[in-house]
Motif scaffolding. Structure first.
Motif, PDB file in Angstrom:
ATOM      1  N   ASP A  10      25.006  -5.194  14.479  1.00 49.83           N
ATOM      2  CA  ASP A  10      23.640  -5.799  14.586  1.00 49.83           C
ATOM      3  C   ASP A  10      22.762  -4.858  15.719  1.00 49.83           C
ATOM      4  OD1 ASP A  10      23.550  -7.665  12.499  1.00 49.83           O
ATOM      5  OD2 ASP A  10      24.517  -9.184  13.809  1.00 49.83           O
TER       6      ASP A  10
ATOM      7  N   ASN B   1      17.675  -6.817  17.821  1.00 49.38           N
ATOM      8  CA  ASN B   1      17.154  -6.963  19.457  1.00 49.38           C
ATOM      9  C   ASN B   1      18.055  -5.941  20.116  1.00 49.38           C
ATOM     10  OD1 ASN B   1      16.296  -7.832  21.885  1.00 49.38           O
ATOM     11  ND2 ASN B   1      16.040  -9.818  21.247  1.00 49.38           N
TER      12      ASN B   1
ATOM     13  N   SER C 268      18.071  -6.106  23.255  1.00 51.71           N
ATOM     14  CA  SER C 268      18.811  -6.696  24.570  1.00 51.71           C
ATOM     15  C   SER C 268      20.220  -7.106  24.208  1.00 51.71           C
ATOM     16  CB  SER C 268      17.828  -7.621  24.861  1.00 51.71           C
ATOM     17  OG  SER C 268      17.729  -9.012  24.148  1.00 51.71           O
ATOM     18  N   LYS C 269      20.436  -7.200  22.848  1.00 49.93           N
ATOM     19  CA  LYS C 269      21.868  -7.939  22.478  1.00 49.93           C
ATOM     20  C   LYS C 269      22.825  -6.716  22.501  1.00 49.93           C
ATOM     21  CE  LYS C 269      20.094 -11.531  19.569  1.00 49.93           C
ATOM     22  NZ  LYS C 269      19.972 -12.160  18.142  1.00 49.93           N
TER      23      LYS C 269
ATOM     24  N   ARG D 112      23.288  -3.231  28.129  1.00 54.07           N
ATOM     25  CA  ARG D 112      23.463  -3.878  29.373  1.00 54.07           C
ATOM     26  C   ARG D 112      23.087  -2.964  30.422  1.00 54.07           C
ATOM     27  NH1 ARG D 112      28.428  -7.815  30.089  1.00 54.07           N
ATOM     28  NH2 ARG D 112      26.910  -8.393  31.471  1.00 54.07           N
TER      29      ARG D 112
ATOM     30  N   SER E 178      33.996  -9.894  16.584  1.00 58.24           N
ATOM     31  CA  SER E 178      33.333  -9.707  17.894  1.00 58.24           C
ATOM     32  C   SER E 178      34.370  -8.818  18.738  1.00 58.24           C
ATOM     33  CB  SER E 178      33.357 -10.967  18.699  1.00 58.24           C
ATOM     34  OG  SER E 178      32.609 -11.957  18.062  1.00 58.24           O
TER      35      SER E 178
END
Length: 477
Positions: free
Chosen positions: A332, A336, A338-339, A342, A391
Motif C-alpha cells: 500500500d 497515504n 504517512s503510512k 517515517r 506485515s
C-alpha cells in the motif's frame, strides 16, 4: 553498616570472617558465569554442576560466590537472578581463598575470603528493585578497577601483537551489538557467540567477543552510540584470520555499564559531539550493511516451512535467516505517504517522535540547529504457494532498492505513478532474503525484516520449488 534500616540484619562483606555463625549478606550482582557441568568423581558416569557470581555492597568491597551441586539445584538457582539484580544470601560458608589460584579464573576481589553455597543450608533470594538501598543501586556504575587504569582502543592497536594474550581493562563506547550466534561444539554441547563493536576518540571500530550467555544477555541491553562500558580484565588477542586485535570477555571479566567516572564522562561527551556532527553516520551505515552478508544466507524456505520453524523455536530469541521465492501480495504505497514514511533525526539518525517531532537522544540540542529526514518504513505481505507472511518490514535502503527510487523521488510521484509502481512489483515472483525474530508483542508473533527483494531468475526459482516438492514427498513416504 552504611545501609538503611531494611538491611540492618546483614553483615557487611568487609566484616566477614570464618567464625561467624549463620551470617546473612546482601549485595548487587556485578558479575556472573554460565552454568557448566563436569564429571562427578564420586559417581562415575554422572555430572556435577557449578556457577559463580560476584556481589558488591560498598564502593570498596565485593566478593566471589561459588555454588556446586546437582543440576536440579544449580540451574534454577542460576536462572533466578541476573547481573544488576540485588540478592540476599543466608548462611553461606565463608572460606579463605587461595589468592593465586582463585584469581586465575575468577574476578580479582579485595576480600581474602570467598563464599560457598550449600544446597541444604544456604538460601539465595532476589530482592525487588524497590526494596534495594539506593547505595546498592549506585554500585552498578562504579568500575571495580581504578577508573584511570585502562587502555584506549588506539593504544591496543598501536601495541599490536605485543599485547596478544594479555588481560587488561578497556573503557569504550558501544558502536553496535551483533546478533547472538548459536552452534554445537565437537563434544555435543551448545555454544554461543556475540560480537560487539566498540569505539572511542582513538578508534572507530574495535571488536569485543562474548562467548557466554550471561555477558551476551548483558550486551543485548546496551544501546549503540549511547552506552559506555568499563570492561575490567578482558583478554586481548591478535586475530590472525581477520588480521586485527580483538578483546574477549572471560570468566575474570566484570563489565560496568555506563560508569559514573570523570573518564567516562569525557567519552559520553565525545559520543554526543560525534552524533551531532554526523561523523559516525557513514561508519554506522557501512557496518549495518556488513552485519549480515547476503552471500552467507543460503537456506531456502516456503512460507509454511518458515512458520513451522518459528513455532518450533518456542519463543527463543535467535533469528532465522533465509530465502523465499515468492511475491509481494500487499503493497500500500499509493494510499497515504504517512503510512510508509517515517522521520529520523538528521544529527543522530534515531527515529523521532512523530507527535512532538523531537529526538530523545539529542533533545538538549537547540531545535534550530537540527532537522529530520524521511526514510521508508513499509509493511508488506509476502506470499508463495504455501501461504502468506503478513506485515513484513521493508525499510530504509532495502526499500529504496526494491522500489527503485529514493524517498524524495517517491514523494514527487503523482498518485497514478505510485499506483503504477506498485503494480510493477505486486505478484512478481521475487527472490526475497529475510530475517525473522520472535516478537510476542506483534499480532503474528513474528517480526520479518526483508533484507533484499529482487526479481527472481525463473530457472533458479523453478529448480528451488521443484527441490522443495521432492523433499516434501520423500518425507511423506
Amino acid at each position: 553498616m552504611a545501609y538503611s534500616g531494611s538491611t540492618r540484619d546483614f553483615v557487611a562483606l568487609s566484616d566477614l570472617h570464618p567464625n561467624l555463625a549463620r551470617p546473612n549478606v546482601i549485595g548487587v550482582v556485578i558479575g556472573k558465569t554460565d552454568v557448566r557441568g563436569f564429571p562427578d568423581r564420586k559417581n562415575i558416569g554422572s555430572e556435577r554442576y557449578t556457577f559463580s557470581f560476584t556481589i558488591r555492597d560498598s564502593p570498596a568491597y565485593f566478593i566471589n560466590v561459588h555454588s556446586w551441586g546437582r543440576e536440579e539445584y544449580i540451574r534454577p538457582l542460576s536462572e533466578s537472578f541476573r547481573v544488576g539484580d540485588c540478592v540476599t544470601i543466608e548462611n553461606p560458608l565463608i572460606q579463605s581463598k587461595e589468592t593465586e589460584r582463585e584469581e586465575k579464573f575468577n574476578p580479582v576481589t579485595p576480600s581474602c575470603y570467598k563464599l560457598l553455597l550449600s544446597e541444604n543450608h544456604s538460601v539465595v533470594k532476589r530482592s525487588s528493585c524497590y526494596d534495594m538501598d539506593t547505595q546498592l543501586l549506585s554500585l552498578l556504575h562504579l568500575p571495580v578497577k581504578d577508573p584511570q587504569d585502562y587502555y584506549s582502543l588506539g593504544d591496543i592497536i598501536a601495541n599490536g601483537q605485543s599485547l596478544d594474550g594479555k588481560v587488561l581493562n578497556v573503557l569504550a563506547a558501544v558502536m553496535s551489538v551483533g546478533e547472538p550466534k548459536y552452534f554445537m561444539t565437537s563434544d555435543k554441547r551448545k555454544g554461543q557467540r556475540c560480537e560487539v563493536k566498540l569505539y572511542d576518540e582513538t578508534e572507530m571500530s574495535f571488536p569485543i567477543v562474548c562467548w557466554d550467555n550471561e555477558s551476551i544477555q548483558l550486551a543485548q541491553s546496551w544501546i549503540p552510540r549511547e552506552t559506555v562500558i568499563f570492561a575490567s580484565d578482558v583478554r586481548i588477542n591478535f586475530d590472525k584470520f581477520r588480521n586485527c586485535m580483538t578483546a574477549t570477555v572471560i570468566s575474570k571479566t566484570i563489565i560496568t555499564t555506563n560508569p559514573e567516572t570523570a573518564e567516562a564522562n569525557v567519552l559520553f561527551s565525545f559520543i554526543k559531539e560525534s552524533a551531532q556532527s554526523g561523523a559516525l553516520h557513514d561508519k554506522m551505515e557501512e557496518q549495518s550493511k556488513d552485519s549480515v552478508s547476503l552471500e552467507t544466507i543460503v537456506d531456502v524456505y516456503t512460507v509454511e516451512q518458515l512458520k513451522e520453524k518459528a513455532l518450533q523455536s518456542d519463543g527463543k530469541s535467535e533469528p532465522v535467516y533465509g530465502i523465499i521465492y515468492g511475491y509481494i501480495s500487499t503493497l500500500d504505497i499509493d494510499d497515504n505517504a504517512s503510512k510508509v514514511i517515517r522521520h529520523r533525526c538528521s544529527i543522530c539518525r534515531f527515529i523521532v517522535n512523530e507527535m512532538s517531532n523531537t529526538c530523545t537522544f539529542c533533545s538538549d540540542v537547540s531545535p534550530d540547529s537540527k532537522s529530520t529526514f524521511a526514510s521508508f518504513d513499509i509493511l508488506v505481505d509476502l506470499t508463495d504457494h504455501t501461504g502468506t507472511l503478513y506485515s513484513c518490514y521493508l525499510s530504509d535502503c532495502v526499500a529504496e532498492e526494491t522500489l527503485g527510487c529514493t524517498v524524495h523521488e517517491f514523494l514527487t510521484l503523482t498518485e497514478d505513478k505510485k499506483t503504477a509502481l506498485k503494480w510493477q512489483l505486486l505478484l512478481e515472483r521475487s527472490k526475497i532474503y529475510f530475517k525473522v525474530t520472535s516478537s510476542p508483542s506483534l499480532r503474528t508473533g513474528l517480526k520479518v525484516n526483508i533484507l533484499s527483494c529482487k526479481l527472481a531468475d525463473p530457472t533458479e526459482a523453478s529448480q528451488s520449488l521443484l527441490g522443495k516438492e521432492i523433499g516434501k514427498k520423500r518425507l511423506q513416504y
